[in-house]
Design a protein around this motif. Structure first.
Motif, PDB file in Angstrom:
ATOM      1  N   TYR A 107       0.849  -1.204   0.000  1.00  0.00           N
ATOM      2  CA  TYR A 107       0.000   0.000   0.000  1.00  0.00           C
ATOM      3  C   TYR A 107       0.879   1.246   0.000  1.00  0.00           C
ATOM      4  O   TYR A 107       0.625   2.200  -0.746  1.00  0.00           O
ATOM      5  N   THR A 111       0.865   3.802  -3.181  1.00  0.00           N
ATOM      6  CA  THR A 111       0.387   5.181  -3.057  1.00  0.00           C
ATOM      7  C   THR A 111       1.529   6.175  -3.255  1.00  0.00           C
ATOM      8  O   THR A 111       1.312   7.275  -3.788  1.00  0.00           O
ATOM      9  N   THR A 235      -0.171   4.933   7.517  1.00  0.00           N
ATOM     10  CA  THR A 235      -0.898   3.667   7.640  1.00  0.00           C
ATOM     11  C   THR A 235      -0.833   3.153   9.070  1.00  0.00           C
ATOM     12  O   THR A 235      -1.225   2.012   9.328  1.00  0.00           O
ATOM     13  N   ASP A 261      -4.725   6.351   5.597  1.00  0.00           N
ATOM     14  CA  ASP A 261      -5.560   5.162   5.766  1.00  0.00           C
ATOM     15  C   ASP A 261      -6.173   5.116   7.160  1.00  0.00           C
ATOM     16  O   ASP A 261      -7.062   4.304   7.414  1.00  0.00           O
ATOM     17  N   THR A 283      -8.378   6.208   2.463  1.00  0.00           N
ATOM     18  CA  THR A 283      -8.915   4.852   2.468  1.00  0.00           C
ATOM     19  C   THR A 283      -9.355   4.495   3.889  1.00  0.00           C
ATOM     20  O   THR A 283      -8.822   5.022   4.867  1.00  0.00           O
ATOM     21  N   HIS A 285      -9.011   2.532   6.561  1.00  0.00           N
ATOM     22  CA  HIS A 285      -8.235   1.647   7.452  1.00  0.00           C
ATOM     23  C   HIS A 285      -8.127   0.233   6.869  1.00  0.00           C
ATOM     24  O   HIS A 285      -8.383  -0.769   7.546  1.00  0.00           O
ATOM     25  N   ALA A 287      -5.230  -0.623   4.714  1.00  0.00           N
ATOM     26  CA  ALA A 287      -3.891  -0.849   4.166  1.00  0.00           C
ATOM     27  C   ALA A 287      -3.388  -2.257   4.470  1.00  0.00           C
ATOM     28  O   ALA A 287      -2.728  -2.887   3.639  1.00  0.00           O
TER      29      ALA A 287
END
Length: 310
Positions: A107, A111, A235, A261, A283, A285, A287
């Motif tokens: 992730y 990203t 993250t 995230d 996003t 949560h 990842a």
């Protein structure tokens, strides 16, 4: 034996528990976390309790866990569990350490590439007949960029390996890991201070728990001190960055992009502040939640709970 599972778990792992303890011994309801009264009643006579990050195992809920011997955490963060209180009650807390590391690391890399290139959010314009070629021709390549990691545990180290495979130079800050630790040399990462990471990295990725020392670690002042055109990725946990400061920096243009995230409040409350931010990925949560990671996390916790209840 009786086991309560309050959030989603891979069905194969749930079946493993059913086969070991019997179908009637397993109370699995992925939505149980959303019914506090039913949850408290369910855990009152269970021997093991399996949760993800939304179930807050503290206070009244922990007090209701009268017979619980072990709590399995389908993930690695433990800020939703009052670990000292569990230990005081003789409850063993087991996280799925390492099982979702690859999902998080991928992730971060994905990203980082997307935000540095800043060219993948033009679909609607192209469909509409526009051709923003000039505007999107200044994207940055991944190779040669500096990845700065705040936290160099298992996830940070795996992220570093992936970043180096793409030609990135990786630097990291982790006061808990001595400079003599073999991981630095084995992976080819240079230890730096927090201030050096902040000012030197093209991409900063956070991999630390939420503690008093890390709360608002990236506030408005630290974000302002980041290298011009840098990207910020979180993250780890909400509360480590000042979300309002991220919004302001993105709109000002001092921050090239951000991927978040995790948030101080989850789900994220409806707000117009995020709407006009350029080069932003938000996003929910996830990842560390991929198809494969869920299988690994669930099977690891199922095996750990079985072992703990022997």
């Amino acid at each position: 034996m009786r086991i309560v599972i309050s959030e989603f778990m891979d069905e194969a792992a749930v079946d493993t528990l059913r086969q070991r303890f019997g179908p009637d011994a397993i109370h699995y309801d992925a939505n149980l976390v959303d019914n506090p009264a039913a949850l408290a009643a369910a855990v009152a006579d269970c021997d093991a309790f399996i949760v993800r990050n939304r179930t807050q195992v503290r206070g009244a809920l922990l007090a209701a866990c009268g017979k619980v011997k072990v709590i399995g955490r389908l993930g690695v963060g433990l800020d939703n569990i009052d670990v000292p209180a569990c230990e005081a009650r003789g409850i063993r807390v087991i996280p799925a350490t390492g099982a979702n590391a690859l999902a998080v690391a991928e992730y971060v890399i994905g990203t980082a590439m997307l935000l540095r290139r800043a060219s993948y959010l033009s679909t609607a314009e192209v469909i509409a007949g526009k051709w923003p070629r000039n505007k999107l021709s200044a994207g940055r390549e991944t190779a040669g960029a500096v990845m700065g990691l705040i936290g160099f545990g298992s996830i940070g180290q795996l992220t570093a390996r992936l970043a180096r495979a793409l030609g990135m130079h990786v630097i990291a800050y982790d006061p808990a890991l001595p400079a003599t630790h073999t991981a630095w040399q084995d992976i080819g990462v240079q230890p730096k201070t927090l201030e050096q990471i902040t000012t030197e990295a093209d991409v900063i990725s956070l991999h630390v728990p939420l503690l008093d020392a890390t709360r608002n670690l990236f506030d408005a002042n630290r974000i302002a001190a980041m290298k011009p055109g840098a990207v910020l990725i979180n993250t780890s946990r909400g509360g480590i960055i000042d979300e309002a400061a991220v919004v302001a920096a993105l709109k000002l243009g001092s921050l090239r992009g951000a991927a978040l995230d995790v948030f101080t409040q989850e789900p994220l409350p409806a707000t117009a502040d995020w709407a006009d931010c350029p080069n932003l990925v938000l996003t929910p949560h996830i990842a560390g939640v991929s198809f494969e990671a869920n299988i690994r996390v669930s099977s690891m916790i199922a095996a750990a709970v079985i072992d703990a209840l022997k």
